[in-house]
Design an enzyme around this catalytic site. Structure first.
Site, short mmCIF file in Angstrom:
data_model
loop_
_atom_site.label_atom_id
_atom_site.label_comp_id
_atom_site.label_asym_id
_atom_site.label_seq_id
_atom_site.Cartn_x
_atom_site.Cartn_y
_atom_site.Cartn_z
N LYS A 1 5.01 47.53 37.43
CA LYS A 1 6.47 47.70 37.38
C LYS A 1 6.80 49.18 37.20
O LYS A 1 7.73 49.70 37.82
CB LYS A 1 7.06 46.85 36.23
N GLN B 1 7.80 42.30 28.06
CA GLN B 1 6.79 41.55 28.83
C GLN B 1 6.36 40.31 28.04
O GLN B 1 5.94 40.40 26.89
CB GLN B 1 5.58 42.47 29.12
N ASP C 1 15.91 41.28 33.09
CA ASP C 1 15.09 40.11 33.39
C ASP C 1 15.96 38.88 33.62
O ASP C 1 15.51 37.87 34.16
CB ASP C 1 14.13 39.81 32.22
#
Ligand code: NAP
Length: 294
Positions: free
Chosen positions: A54, A98, A121
């Site tokens: 990412k 994460q 997200d």
């Protein structure tokens, strides 16, 4: 018939180029550089790899990344404190925590601490809730299901009126994918571990989204000839011919299903690169909506 390949790498590259152009415009016009903070807790190798992918993608698109790594023994208040500091930092437009977080950290409390305006997200309950409501638009859509929809749209797959079957009902993939398909006017069936006669239900699908985490689970005789098959699964299976001793396969029995389907995503190279591309899109969107310049 052999299915048309839906090339996630090519479509994701197209989206990354759009994000790069958007980031340049934002810098030129408002002197704002989009910024993504990543929070990695503990030493999960797969999580570390995802975060580094990412960050690399951010660098290629002109998005600044702010990596934060906490040890596996970090406390709940360490993680919450970091997320709150990032929430207040004007250079940070998006916060990516994460998952999974090591136990005993309360994942829910951490995700709830991400401000809505930085929830790139798209996992905040208010964002998911807005997806489920007519006339509401979430600030951010979760990246993997958003990527699934973009694959369908950019390959001009007819969605309106189609019967879409989604295998899996997780918060991060199955359920938001189903909600997005409803929004796009598909007729949607959501399947899960208690679904009776799964093959018969799957056989009705014009569009099949498989997200259950079981290698090569969907068989060719479950698939309607000509259907579009989007395989979200990422599963490691033993493979003695590989140096690592394993390879990655999806939730669909790819070689057999592609003889029946009309179009299909490969694994790897299908949904995976789209997830990252949509994270970049969300981060740019967060920066565009921010007021402060950096
Ligand atoms: P998850 O949270 O484990 O959810 C799995 C879902 O599949 C659940 O709803 C479960 O039903 C259902 N299921 C499990 N076994 C089943 C069976 N035998 N028959 C029917 N349904 C069954 O998984 P997830 O996080 O959604 O991830 C799904 C897959 O996508 C995994 O392989 C994951 O690695 C992959 N993934 C890929 C990306 C990407 O970027 N490509 C991103 C995220 C996830 P119940 O609800 O009844 O338990």
């Amino acid at each position: 018939m052999t299915a048309r390949l839906i090339d996630g790498n090519a479509i994701a590259a197209e989206i990354r180029a759009e994000v790069k152009a958007g980031a340049e415009r934002l810098r030129r016009e408002r002197r704002v550089t989009p910024g993504l903070a990543t929070v990695l807790v503990g030493e999960n190798a797969a999580s570390a790899l995802y975060v580094s992918m990412k960050r690399k993608a951010c660098a290629e698109c002109g998005i600044a990344s702010f990596p934060h790594e906490l040890r596996a023994d970090a406390t709940q208040s360490d993680v919450l404190g970091l997320v709150r500091r990032l929430g207040a930092d004007p250079k940070v437009h998006g916060i990516l925590v994460q998952l999974p977080l090591p136990s005993p950290i309360d994942e829910r409390a951490v995700l709830d601490a991400v401000p809505l305006s930085k929830d790139v997200d798209g996992f905040h309950p208010l964002n998911i809730g807005a997806l489920a409501m007519k006339g509401r638009e979430p600030d951010f859509v979760p990246c993997t299901p958003h990527g699934v929809l973009e694959l369908l749209r950019r390959t001009k797959t007819p969605i309106e009126g189609a019967h879409a079957v989604v295998l899996g009902r997780s918060n991060i993939v199955g359920m938001p994918a189903a909600l997005l398909l409803v929004q796009a006017n598909a007729t949607v069936t959501v399947c899960h571990s208690r679904t009776r006669d799964l093959p018969a239900v799957v056989r009705q699908a014009d569009i099949l989204v498989a997200a259950i985490g079981k290698p090569a689970f969907v068989k060719a005789d479950w698939v309607k000839p000509g259907a579009t098959v989007i395989d979200v699964g990422v599963n490691a299976v033993p493979d003695a011919t590989k140096k690592s001793g394993k390879r990655t396969v999806g939730d669909v029995d790819y070689e057999a299903v592609r003889q029946v389907a009309g179009a299909i995503t490969p694994v790897p190279g299908g949904v995976g690169p789209m997830t990252i591309a949509m994270l970049l899109t969300n981060t740019l969107r967060a920066a565009q909506r921010s007021r402060a310049s950096t």
